[in-house]
Design a protein around this motif. Structure first.
Motif, PDB file in Angstrom:
ATOM      1  N   ILE A 180       6.487 -16.990 -33.907  1.00  0.00           N
ATOM      2  CA  ILE A 180       7.426 -16.636 -32.843  1.00  0.00           C
ATOM      3  C   ILE A 180       7.074 -15.248 -32.328  1.00  0.00           C
ATOM      4  N   VAL A 181       6.986 -15.131 -31.013  1.00  0.00           N
ATOM      5  CA  VAL A 181       6.754 -13.837 -30.377  1.00  0.00           C
ATOM      6  C   VAL A 181       7.881 -13.642 -29.373  1.00  0.00           C
ATOM      7  N   LYS A 182       8.737 -12.638 -29.618  1.00  0.00           N
ATOM      8  CA  LYS A 182       9.858 -12.352 -28.721  1.00  0.00           C
ATOM      9  C   LYS A 182       9.509 -11.189 -27.809  1.00  0.00           C
ATOM     10  N   GLY A 183       9.685 -11.387 -26.526  1.00  0.00           N
ATOM     11  CA  GLY A 183       9.518 -10.313 -25.571  1.00  0.00           C
ATOM     12  C   GLY A 183       8.223  -9.535 -25.728  1.00  0.00           C
ATOM     13  N   GLY A 184       7.128 -10.209 -25.792  1.00  0.00           N
ATOM     14  CA  GLY A 184       5.837  -9.547 -25.958  1.00  0.00           C
ATOM     15  C   GLY A 184       4.719 -10.501 -25.625  1.00  0.00           C
ATOM     16  N   GLY A 185       3.599 -10.314 -26.281  1.00  0.00           N
ATOM     17  CA  GLY A 185       2.464 -11.173 -25.997  1.00  0.00           C
ATOM     18  C   GLY A 185       1.599 -11.379 -27.223  1.00  0.00           C
ATOM     19  N   THR A 186       0.711 -12.348 -27.127  1.00  0.00           N
ATOM     20  CA  THR A 186      -0.214 -12.660 -28.200  1.00  0.00           C
ATOM     21  C   THR A 186      -1.410 -13.408 -27.631  1.00  0.00           C
TER      22      THR A 186
END
Length: 187
Positions: A61-67
């Motif tokens: 899970i990535v909240k309010g960001g990037g990957t």
């Protein structure tokens, strides 16, 4: 190495680095603070607050960001964390005294912001639209509202509307939490 050969080697390396960086940049996915990326396909370590241990699960899970997402191996889905407004209408519900009543209310719900709630909401709603998620929450609220109306008299319903709304919110909270949702307000 002679001058022209060295120039071609350095130019080739620079081009290779630029192509590699462009490829990585094209694989970078990002979302705003009102969304969560659910990246599935490979297992990742996550902290389980119940057992207080790290566990492996098949998504991250990535909240309010990037990957960076690896094509073919990983899939990306977006889960909205925005507030949803539900118009709750229960008609012909019978009170404790057998009197049919119609009750209207407005509920504000959203996916809770912690990782466990987001994981639960992803399991329940990731393949569903926002409208389908709203419908499930609405049916849950309407069911609890009917059950509560059956335990009260018309005087109790009209007498203290804030206490009535608070009771609906408290009773519904447990079932909605099992879906990764929370009630922000109910009036």
């Amino acid at each position: 190495m002679s001058g022209p050969l060295l120039f071609f080697v350095i130019t080739g390396l620079v081009v290779l680095v630029v192509v590699f960086l462009a490829y990585i940049a094209s694989r970078f996915k990002k979302v705003g603070p009102n969304q969560a990326l659910i990246v599935s396909g490979r297992s990742h370590w996550a902290f389980d607050p119940v057992s207080k241990q790290r566990v492996r699960r098949g998504f991250r899970i990535v909240k309010g960001g990037g990957t960076v997402v690896i094509p073919v191996l990983e899939r990306v889905d977006i889960l909205s964390l925005e507030l949803l407004t539900l118009d709750v209408l229960v008609s012909k519900a019978y009170t404790r005294d057998g009197v049919p009543v119609t009750v209207e209310g407005v509920a504000q719900i959203k996916v809770k912001g912690d990782d466990e709630a987001i994981a639960t909401a992803a399991e329940q709603f990731l393949s569903k639209s926002t409208a389908e998620m709203s419908n499930v929450a609405l049916q849950t609220l309407e069911g609890h509202l009917r059950a509560i109306l059956g335990t009260l008299s018309p005087e109790q319903i009209n007498g203290d509307r804030d206490a009535f709304a608070q009771k609906v919110q408290e009773v519904s909270a447990a079932d909605l939490a099992k879906m990764g949702l929370e009630i922000v307000s109910f009036t």
